[in-house]
Design a protein around this motif. Structure first.
Motif, PDB file in Angstrom:
ATOM      1  N   PHE A 134       8.467  -6.725  -3.797  1.00  0.00           N
ATOM      2  CA  PHE A 134       9.595  -6.308  -4.613  1.00  0.00           C
ATOM      3  C   PHE A 134      10.812  -6.435  -3.658  1.00  0.00           C
ATOM      4  O   PHE A 134      11.691  -5.348  -3.652  1.00  0.00           O
ATOM      5  N   TYR A 135      11.120  -7.520  -2.871  1.00  0.00           N
ATOM      6  CA  TYR A 135      12.355  -7.638  -1.921  1.00  0.00           C
ATOM      7  C   TYR A 135      13.753  -7.353  -2.459  1.00  0.00           C
ATOM      8  O   TYR A 135      14.719  -6.810  -2.010  1.00  0.00           O
ATOM      9  N   ASP A 136      13.661  -7.506  -3.739  1.00  0.00           N
ATOM     10  CA  ASP A 136      15.093  -7.382  -4.481  1.00  0.00           C
ATOM     11  C   ASP A 136      15.383  -6.067  -5.161  1.00  0.00           C
ATOM     12  O   ASP A 136      16.233  -5.731  -5.809  1.00  0.00           O
TER      13      ASP A 136
ATOM     14  N   GLU B  75      -1.353  14.543   3.014  1.00  0.00           N
ATOM     15  CA  GLU B  75      -0.160  14.288   2.125  1.00  0.00           C
ATOM     16  C   GLU B  75      -0.193  12.802   1.536  1.00  0.00           C
ATOM     17  O   GLU B  75      -0.187  11.946   2.492  1.00  0.00           O
ATOM     18  N   LEU B  76       0.051  12.486   0.482  1.00  0.00           N
ATOM     19  CA  LEU B  76       0.257  11.175   0.053  1.00  0.00           C
ATOM     20  C   LEU B  76       1.466  10.673  -0.029  1.00  0.00           C
ATOM     21  O   LEU B  76       2.266  11.719  -0.574  1.00  0.00           O
ATOM     22  N   VAL B  77       2.025   9.649   0.185  1.00  0.00           N
ATOM     23  CA  VAL B  77       3.290   9.070   0.094  1.00  0.00           C
ATOM     24  C   VAL B  77       3.452   7.467  -0.688  1.00  0.00           C
ATOM     25  O   VAL B  77       2.403   6.898   0.144  1.00  0.00           O
ATOM     26  N   PHE B  78       3.878   7.219  -1.600  1.00  0.00           N
ATOM     27  CA  PHE B  78       3.757   5.772  -2.251  1.00  0.00           C
ATOM     28  C   PHE B  78       5.170   5.227  -2.099  1.00  0.00           C
ATOM     29  O   PHE B  78       6.217   5.942  -2.458  1.00  0.00           O
ATOM     30  N   VAL B  79       5.315   3.923  -1.625  1.00  0.00           N
ATOM     31  CA  VAL B  79       6.576   3.443  -1.632  1.00  0.00           C
ATOM     32  C   VAL B  79       6.428   1.867  -2.170  1.00  0.00           C
ATOM     33  O   VAL B  79       5.148   1.144  -2.226  1.00  0.00           O
ATOM     34  N   PRO B  80       7.383   1.435  -2.665  1.00  0.00           N
ATOM     35  CA  PRO B  80       7.210  -0.147  -3.107  1.00  0.00           C
ATOM     36  C   PRO B  80       6.879  -0.988  -1.806  1.00  0.00           C
ATOM     37  O   PRO B  80       7.393  -0.743  -0.858  1.00  0.00           O
TER      38      PRO B  80
ATOM     39  N   LEU C  96      -1.796   1.151  -5.561  1.00  0.00           N
ATOM     40  CA  LEU C  96      -2.043   0.068  -4.831  1.00  0.00           C
ATOM     41  C   LEU C  96      -1.755  -1.146  -5.988  1.00  0.00           C
ATOM     42  O   LEU C  96      -1.413  -2.405  -5.831  1.00  0.00           O
ATOM     43  N   ASP C  97      -2.534  -0.918  -6.942  1.00  0.00           N
ATOM     44  CA  ASP C  97      -2.565  -1.897  -7.998  1.00  0.00           C
ATOM     45  C   ASP C  97      -1.369  -2.424  -8.606  1.00  0.00           C
ATOM     46  O   ASP C  97      -1.229  -3.561  -9.022  1.00  0.00           O
ATOM     47  N   CYS C  98      -0.636  -1.543  -8.796  1.00  0.00           N
ATOM     48  CA  CYS C  98       0.926  -1.832  -9.318  1.00  0.00           C
ATOM     49  C   CYS C  98       1.956  -2.291  -8.118  1.00  0.00           C
ATOM     50  O   CYS C  98       3.167  -2.598  -8.354  1.00  0.00           O
ATOM     51  N   GLY C  99       1.283  -2.210  -6.973  1.00  0.00           N
ATOM     52  CA  GLY C  99       2.155  -3.092  -6.012  1.00  0.00           C
ATOM     53  C   GLY C  99       3.250  -2.066  -5.102  1.00  0.00           C
ATOM     54  O   GLY C  99       3.900  -2.561  -4.361  1.00  0.00           O
ATOM     55  N   PHE C 100       2.415  -0.945  -5.099  1.00  0.00           N
ATOM     56  CA  PHE C 100       3.217  -0.319  -4.189  1.00  0.00           C
ATOM     57  C   PHE C 100       2.179  -0.002  -2.816  1.00  0.00           C
ATOM     58  O   PHE C 100       1.125  -0.374  -2.874  1.00  0.00           O
ATOM     59  N   LYS C 101       2.653   0.594  -1.834  1.00  0.00           N
ATOM     60  CA  LYS C 101       1.902   0.895  -0.652  1.00  0.00           C
ATOM     61  C   LYS C 101       1.393   2.257  -0.593  1.00  0.00           C
ATOM     62  O   LYS C 101       2.362   3.344  -0.998  1.00  0.00           O
ATOM     63  N   ALA C 102       0.417   2.876   0.163  1.00  0.00           N
ATOM     64  CA  ALA C 102      -0.069   4.031  -0.140  1.00  0.00           C
ATOM     65  C   ALA C 102      -0.183   4.444   1.617  1.00  0.00           C
ATOM     66  O   ALA C 102      -0.606   3.603   2.114  1.00  0.00           O
ATOM     67  N   TYR C 103       0.184   5.832   1.352  1.00  0.00           N
ATOM     68  CA  TYR C 103       0.032   6.103   3.001  1.00  0.00           C
ATOM     69  C   TYR C 103      -0.223   7.629   2.812  1.00  0.00           C
ATOM     70  O   TYR C 103      -0.029   8.513   1.897  1.00  0.00           O
ATOM     71  N   TYR C 104      -1.220   8.088   3.795  1.00  0.00           N
ATOM     72  CA  TYR C 104      -1.523   9.438   4.002  1.00  0.00           C
ATOM     73  C   TYR C 104      -1.180  10.184   5.203  1.00  0.00           C
ATOM     74  O   TYR C 104      -1.245   9.427   6.323  1.00  0.00           O
ATOM     75  N   HIS C 105      -0.771  11.540   5.230  1.00  0.00           N
ATOM     76  CA  HIS C 105      -0.497  12.181   6.459  1.00  0.00           C
ATOM     77  C   HIS C 105      -1.708  12.394   7.148  1.00  0.00           C
ATOM     78  O   HIS C 105      -2.562  13.087   6.315  1.00  0.00           O
ATOM     79  N   LYS C 106      -2.005  12.202   8.253  1.00  0.00           N
ATOM     80  CA  LYS C 106      -3.360  12.185   8.792  1.00  0.00           C
ATOM     81  C   LYS C 106      -3.913  13.904   9.050  1.00  0.00           C
ATOM     82  O   LYS C 106      -4.915  13.986   8.713  1.00  0.00           O
TER      83      LYS C 106
END
Length: 141
Positions: A40-42, A30-35, A16-26
């Motif tokens: 980081f639109y480009d 499971e953790l998933v990270f995406v920009p 999160l601090d690096c600008g990614f989004k964090a998700y977990y499977h309910k």
């Protein structure tokens, strides 16, 4: 109730601090990270195709929110309040009052010697607390 290890909480906070989004499977945790494409639109997101594909199943994943600007500002302000060096403390408070407070604060911290490491430790601790609070909120729903 969803639980994470200290290592997982640290990973979430770091991402999160690096600008990614964090998700977990309910159900699986499971953790998933995406920009964060708003930041980081480009960026070429092809390296994260698999992660974005998982997230298309929106009902299975819950987002852990990053700090907003005002939250990050409060962390900087809290750090400045506890700095023992009154000269640096005044520089930090002045930086937070200027036009670009994040940039100005960073400049002062980067030139503060030993306090630079103290800032990163403080910020990391606060982000860990932020993530733990987010998890707690999700568990109460």
């Amino acid at each position: 109730m969803l639980t994470f290890t200290k290592e997982q909480i640290k990973e979430i906070a770091d991402q999160l601090d690096c600008g990614f989004k964090a998700y977990y499977h309910k159900q699986l945790g499971e953790l998933v990270f995406v920009p964060d494409m708003d930041k980081f639109y480009d960026m070429d997101k092809s390296a994260w195709q698999e992660e974005f594909a998982k997230l298309r199943k929106r009902t299975a994943f819950q987002e852990i929110l990053a700090m907003e600007s005002r939250d990050s500002f409060l962390v900087m302000e809290d750090f400045a309040e506890q700095v023992g060096d009154t000269t640096l403390q005044q520089k930090l408070f002045n930086a937070l009052k200027r036009r670009h407070p994040f940039r100005e604060f960073k400049f002062e911290i980067d030139n503060s010697g030993e306090y630079r490491d103290a800032w990163f430790d403080f910020k990391n601790k606060r982000y860990l607390e932020w993530v733990e609070n987010q998890i707690s909120l999700h568990n109460s729903i």
